[in-house]
Design a protein around this motif. Structure first.
Motif, PDB file in Angstrom:
ATOM      1  N   LEU A  91      25.843  42.582  38.265  1.00 48.88           N
ATOM      2  CA  LEU A  91      25.787  42.632  36.806  1.00 48.88           C
ATOM      3  C   LEU A  91      24.812  43.889  36.447  1.00 48.88           C
ATOM      4  O   LEU A  91      24.762  44.258  35.416  1.00 48.88           O
ATOM      5  N   THR A  92      23.910  44.270  37.407  1.00 48.13           N
ATOM      6  CA  THR A  92      23.056  45.397  37.167  1.00 48.13           C
ATOM      7  C   THR A  92      23.917  46.762  37.109  1.00 48.13           C
ATOM      8  O   THR A  92      23.390  47.684  36.095  1.00 48.13           O
ATOM      9  N   ILE A  93      24.848  46.725  37.906  1.00 43.12           N
ATOM     10  CA  ILE A  93      25.710  47.942  37.898  1.00 43.12           C
ATOM     11  C   ILE A  93      26.475  48.155  36.373  1.00 43.12           C
ATOM     12  O   ILE A  93      26.509  48.931  35.997  1.00 43.12           O
ATOM     13  N   LEU A  94      27.004  46.999  35.966  1.00 47.34           N
ATOM     14  CA  LEU A  94      27.857  46.873  34.759  1.00 47.34           C
ATOM     15  C   LEU A  94      26.763  46.980  33.759  1.00 47.34           C
ATOM     16  O   LEU A  94      27.173  47.653  32.656  1.00 47.34           O
ATOM     17  N   PHE A  95      25.500  46.501  33.785  1.00 47.65           N
ATOM     18  CA  PHE A  95      24.765  46.443  32.632  1.00 47.65           C
ATOM     19  C   PHE A  95      24.273  48.215  32.333  1.00 47.65           C
ATOM     20  O   PHE A  95      23.798  48.481  31.239  1.00 47.65           O
ATOM     21  N   ARG A  96      24.329  48.871  33.627  1.00 47.45           N
ATOM     22  CA  ARG A  96      24.259  50.236  33.256  1.00 47.45           C
ATOM     23  C   ARG A  96      25.192  51.251  32.358  1.00 47.45           C
ATOM     24  O   ARG A  96      25.181  52.193  32.021  1.00 47.45           O
ATOM     25  N   ASN A  97      26.323  50.438  32.143  1.00 48.86           N
ATOM     26  CA  ASN A  97      27.277  50.690  31.229  1.00 48.86           C
ATOM     27  C   ASN A  97      28.224  52.220  31.704  1.00 48.86           C
ATOM     28  O   ASN A  97      28.148  53.143  31.074  1.00 48.86           O
ATOM     29  N   PRO A  98      28.693  51.858  32.890  1.00 46.55           N
ATOM     30  CA  PRO A  98      29.305  53.162  33.476  1.00 46.55           C
ATOM     31  C   PRO A  98      30.656  53.355  32.881  1.00 46.55           C
ATOM     32  O   PRO A  98      31.223  52.454  32.325  1.00 46.55           O
ATOM     33  N   ASN A  99      31.432  54.424  33.055  1.00 45.88           N
ATOM     34  CA  ASN A  99      32.696  54.367  32.625  1.00 45.88           C
ATOM     35  C   ASN A  99      33.668  54.583  33.797  1.00 45.88           C
ATOM     36  O   ASN A  99      34.695  54.883  33.474  1.00 45.88           O
ATOM     37  N   PHE A 100      33.221  54.629  34.966  1.00 42.77           N
ATOM     38  CA  PHE A 100      34.064  55.013  36.232  1.00 42.77           C
ATOM     39  C   PHE A 100      33.555  54.226  37.187  1.00 42.77           C
ATOM     40  O   PHE A 100      32.597  54.264  37.864  1.00 42.77           O
ATOM     41  N   LEU A 101      34.300  52.908  37.274  1.00 45.41           N
ATOM     42  CA  LEU A 101      33.642  51.860  38.147  1.00 45.41           C
ATOM     43  C   LEU A 101      34.419  51.927  39.611  1.00 45.41           C
ATOM     44  O   LEU A 101      35.381  52.074  39.828  1.00 45.41           O
ATOM     45  N   ILE A 102      33.292  51.900  40.487  1.00 47.49           N
ATOM     46  CA  ILE A 102      33.991  51.997  42.013  1.00 47.49           C
ATOM     47  C   ILE A 102      33.312  50.651  42.753  1.00 47.49           C
ATOM     48  O   ILE A 102      32.245  50.522  42.580  1.00 47.49           O
ATOM     49  N   LEU A 103      34.090  49.857  43.156  1.00 44.18           N
ATOM     50  CA  LEU A 103      33.722  48.621  43.712  1.00 44.18           C
ATOM     51  C   LEU A 103      34.355  48.499  44.926  1.00 44.18           C
ATOM     52  O   LEU A 103      35.612  48.213  45.234  1.00 44.18           O
ATOM     53  N   ASP A 104      33.355  48.413  46.026  1.00 46.64           N
ATOM     54  CA  ASP A 104      33.739  48.306  47.293  1.00 46.64           C
ATOM     55  C   ASP A 104      33.365  46.913  47.756  1.00 46.64           C
ATOM     56  O   ASP A 104      32.444  46.421  48.053  1.00 46.64           O
ATOM     57  N   GLU A 105      34.434  46.204  47.915  1.00 51.10           N
ATOM     58  CA  GLU A 105      34.466  44.662  48.497  1.00 51.10           C
ATOM     59  C   GLU A 105      33.543  43.880  47.396  1.00 51.10           C
ATOM     60  O   GLU A 105      32.564  43.277  47.943  1.00 51.10           O
ATOM     61  N   PRO A 106      33.706  43.866  46.189  1.00 53.26           N
ATOM     62  CA  PRO A 106      32.967  43.311  45.243  1.00 53.26           C
ATOM     63  C   PRO A 106      33.140  41.517  45.114  1.00 53.26           C
ATOM     64  O   PRO A 106      32.324  40.926  44.704  1.00 53.26           O
ATOM     65  N   THR A 107      34.134  41.125  45.761  1.00 58.02           N
ATOM     66  CA  THR A 107      34.276  39.585  45.965  1.00 58.02           C
ATOM     67  C   THR A 107      33.693  38.895  47.265  1.00 58.02           C
ATOM     68  O   THR A 107      33.787  37.822  46.879  1.00 58.02           O
ATOM     69  N   ASN A 108      33.295  39.709  48.046  1.00 57.15           N
ATOM     70  CA  ASN A 108      32.670  39.138  49.045  1.00 57.15           C
ATOM     71  C   ASN A 108      31.401  38.257  48.682  1.00 57.15           C
ATOM     72  O   ASN A 108      30.520  38.763  47.907  1.00 57.15           O
ATOM     73  N   ASP A 109      31.202  37.116  49.063  1.00 61.33           N
ATOM     74  CA  ASP A 109      30.174  36.162  48.832  1.00 61.33           C
ATOM     75  C   ASP A 109      29.915  35.752  47.488  1.00 61.33           C
ATOM     76  O   ASP A 109      29.114  35.133  46.944  1.00 61.33           O
ATOM     77  N   LEU A 110      30.955  36.275  46.416  1.00 64.16           N
ATOM     78  CA  LEU A 110      31.002  35.529  45.186  1.00 64.16           C
ATOM     79  C   LEU A 110      31.689  34.278  45.134  1.00 64.16           C
ATOM     80  O   LEU A 110      32.698  34.090  45.780  1.00 64.16           O
ATOM     81  N   ASP A 111      31.141  33.460  43.950  1.00 67.27           N
ATOM     82  CA  ASP A 111      31.727  32.099  43.972  1.00 67.27           C
ATOM     83  C   ASP A 111      32.914  32.321  42.971  1.00 67.27           C
ATOM     84  O   ASP A 111      33.003  33.399  42.317  1.00 67.27           O
ATOM     85  N   LEU A 112      33.726  31.410  42.980  1.00 69.42           N
ATOM     86  CA  LEU A 112      35.016  31.478  41.957  1.00 69.42           C
ATOM     87  C   LEU A 112      34.688  31.451  40.463  1.00 69.42           C
ATOM     88  O   LEU A 112      35.394  32.118  39.638  1.00 69.42           O
ATOM     89  N   PRO A 113      33.654  30.648  40.021  1.00 69.21           N
ATOM     90  CA  PRO A 113      33.186  30.879  38.760  1.00 69.21           C
ATOM     91  C   PRO A 113      32.709  32.402  38.355  1.00 69.21           C
ATOM     92  O   PRO A 113      33.240  32.754  37.226  1.00 69.21           O
ATOM     93  N   THR A 114      32.176  33.040  39.260  1.00 68.52           N
ATOM     94  CA  THR A 114      31.742  34.506  38.877  1.00 68.52           C
ATOM     95  C   THR A 114      32.861  35.323  38.917  1.00 68.52           C
ATOM     96  O   THR A 114      33.039  36.303  38.392  1.00 68.52           O
ATOM     97  N   LEU A 115      33.669  35.125  39.966  1.00 68.48           N
ATOM     98  CA  LEU A 115      35.020  35.895  40.024  1.00 68.48           C
ATOM     99  C   LEU A 115      35.763  35.752  38.643  1.00 68.48           C
ATOM    100  O   LEU A 115      36.426  37.007  38.238  1.00 68.48           O
TER     101      LEU A 115
END
Length: 638
Positions: free
Chosen positions: A450-474
């Protein structure tokens, strides 16, 4: 057979309980998926069932003949021991049987040898080496004598998984296998193999995972820890989603009804004189029950958030003839691509193929060996890496987010405060003032995201963003990204996540080759299987054509026409290369078959097992490279 029963289990850390007064049963053959938001006690519950933590209250009964095996997110090892020492430990029943057999052979005692034979039959000792070899090969564990202390996080998880599967695979009795996020750090091929393995094995399973395809494939019952309680859904993940939606709708209707009643009862309570003592006691008691019901809030993870994104210009990112190698290993060979606004690209390939390297080159964190990388002036990267948060000690969640920005701009005007943004990403008010070091691993990942999204980028690079995230957060993340207007580049082993978000794929095929595939991951797997079938059929056809001429007679003019057609498309050098590739592929296939047969030999020494497994991995890589080149030339010849 009844394996386990729990009655009234309660566990708290601090004031708020993780779960309260929950009861459940596990029977032989059950395959249960346990899901919940990060930080509400999934891992803790598994540790209680495994006897590693005590509950605050409640009773737990486990059948005396049942062994409980727990695969943890942070496995424990003998750090000074090798991979083999940790996986094939002396306490393993088959290792003990093998030792007894070796001692009987050495003693030349007929009675002792007969007992040893019987024990080897009982624990499946004769097929032990072959099964170990298969598991090692599938999980890409090759350096069997490497010290565990030198392994990366992903390697440690794979070794721990191998140890768990080998332990339960040779248990003669009844085993309850509990697995906490087993798919983290596995590539997609490994995950698909593990799905197949768990479905084939007669195993009783309690599984924590965020991988929805894995959950749907393996489990036939879903348990959800929700608001300190446990909800049970007897069906697969799809059934759970439908049943939960119906339950929430029913609860919301019940709460709305309670609120209407509460308003009427509140008016009645206010009208009563304070001195009056004849007020209905039962009605007063009922008022407080209704008030409690009316104050309930059903949390919904659906989120619609239109960000006022930094404008992305016409020029985004251009890659021209990019090359990158590490020593003799080629990871990127002459890659060309021009990104356009709004693209959603997934990146797939085996671990170590170079996926993260490409992401770093695009962001100019790492330099290419050659080629050009042109970045548009308006591009603002948002990089979710696997390294995690870099924070100072004793910082609260809200303070950390406010240090980035006080608010998040919205496309329709106005803004969200840091606290409101945290609420959207499932950090309620009390959690926002928690110190970051007190958060669970999944909560820290959610905060990083959320801190990465809060910076409001226009080109997102997500390297294994789902590791350790729960299903509601996904669900929150997916809903955010579905409406995102910028570019998205995703490396993920979560097939559901990829299918929902990406338009096409960069597929790392080995030896630096990157294929641009026009479709999502499921479409790619269908195409890949069709190609495997086509190549197999093509190989069988070519084998028939190689029969003696009298058995395959063709008109002279047809043969001549075919030769002329081939000559127009394929050079003499390519024709020779094609013939040579066919011979090399045949030799490698023969060698691979011989090694696989050798792995099935019960008398094979562990040292030879290591050498053979490593060579099989090398052959598979070589075959992929040579078959790809063979396919390229064969297409010219058609």
């Amino acid at each position: 057979m009844h394996y386990l029963s729990a009655e009234g289990l309660t566990k708290s850390y601090g004031i708020v309980p993780l779960f309260k007064n929950i009861s459940f049963h596990i029977n032989e053959g059950d395959k249960i998926g346990l899901i919940a938001r990060n930080g509400v006690g999934k891992s803790t519950l598994l540790k209680i069932l495994a006897g590693k933590e005590p509950p605050d209250a409640g009773k737990l009964w486990i059948h005396k003949d049942v062994k409980v095996a727990l695969f943890e997110q942070q496995p424990e090892f003998d750090e000074n021991g090798s991979i083999l020492d940790n996986v094939l430990h002396e306490a393993h029943p088959v290792i003990q049987a093998i030792r007894s057999y070796e001692a009987a052979v050495e003693a030349e005692d007929a009675d002792q040898l007969a007992r040893a034979f019987e024990l080897m039959d009982e624990v499946g000792g004769w097929s032990f080496d072959a099964k170990v070899g298969q598991i090692f090969a599938k999980l890409n564990i090759t350096q069997h004598h490497q010290k565990v202390s030198t392994l990366s996080g992903g390697q440690r998880k794979r070794v721990a998984l191998a140890r768990t599967l080998i332990d339960i695979g040779f248990e003669a009795g009844h085993t309850l296998l509990m697995m906490d996020e087993p798919t983290n750090h596995l590539d997609v091929e490994m995950i698909e193999w593990l799905e197949h393995y768990l479905n084939q094995e007669k195993v009783t399973l309690l599984l924590v995972t965020h991988d929805r395809y894995f959950l749907d494939s393996v489990c036939d019952e879903i348990w959800e820890l929700d608001r300190s309680d446990m909800q049970v859904y007897r069906g697969d993940y799809q059934y759970y989603m439908e049943a939960k939606a119906a339950r929430i709708e029913s609860e919301q209707a019940s709460i709305e009804k309670a609120r209407n009643t509460y308003r009427k009862e509140l008016e009645w309570m206010r009208k009563q004189p304070k001195a009056r003592t004849t007020k209905s006691k039962s009605r007063q008691d009922n008022f407080y029950k209704v008030a409690e019901k009316a104050s309930q809030k059903i949390e919904d993870t659906q989120m619609q958030l239109e960000a006022k994104m930094t404008r992305l210009g016409g020029k985004v990112v251009e890659l021209k003839k990019v090359y990158k190698s590490y020593g003799d290993k080629k990871v990127i060979q002459g890659f060309d691509y021009t990104f356009t606004k709004g693209e959603r690209i997934g990146i797939v390939g085996k671990n170590g193929a170079g996926k993260s390297t490409l992401l770093n080159i695009i962001q100019q964190i790492e330099t290419a060996d050659s080629g050009k990388i042109n970045i548009g002036e308006t591009v603002v990267f948002g990089n979710f890496s696997q390294q995690g948060l870099e924070i100072k000690e004793n910082v609260r969640v809200i303070e950390y987010v406010k240090s980035i920005a006080e608010s998040f701009p919205l496309a329709g005007g106005g803004a969200l405060s840091a606290a409101q943004f945290l609420e959207l990403f499932l950090f309620p008010g009390d959690k926002q003032y928690t110190f970051i070091e007190s958060l669970s691993g999944g909560e820290k990942k959610r905060l990083q995201l959320l801190t990465i999204l809060f910076r409001n980028p226009n080109f997102l690079i997500l390297d294994e963003p789902t590791n350790d995230l729960d299903l509601p957060t996904l669900a929150v993340l997916e809903n955010f990204l579905m409406d995102y207007q910028g570019c998205i580049l995703i490396v993920s082993h979560d097939r559901y996540f990829m299918d929902r978000l990406v338009d096409h794929l960069f597929v790392f095929e080995g030896a630096g080759n990157i294929r641009d595939f026009p479709g999502n991951y499921s479409q790619y797997r269908i195409w890949q299987k069709q190609e495997e079938t086509r190549l197999k059929q093509q190989g069988e056809t070519k084998a028939v054509k190689k029969q003696p001429a009298e058995n395959n007679a063709q008109p002279e003019q047809d043969m001549q026409g075919k030769k002329e057609s081939v000559a127009k498309k394929v050079s003499y050098k390519e024709k020779r290369e094609f013939d040579q590739l066919e011979a090399e592929i045949a030799e490698l296939e023969t060698e691979k078959a011989g090694l696989e047969e050798a792995l099935g030999n019960a008398n094979l020494a562990f040292e030879q097992l290591s050498v053979h497994s490593k060579r099989i991995a090398e052959i598979i890589a070589l075959l992929e490279e040579k078959e790809l080149r063979w396919l390229e030339i064969s297409e010219l010849m058609e």
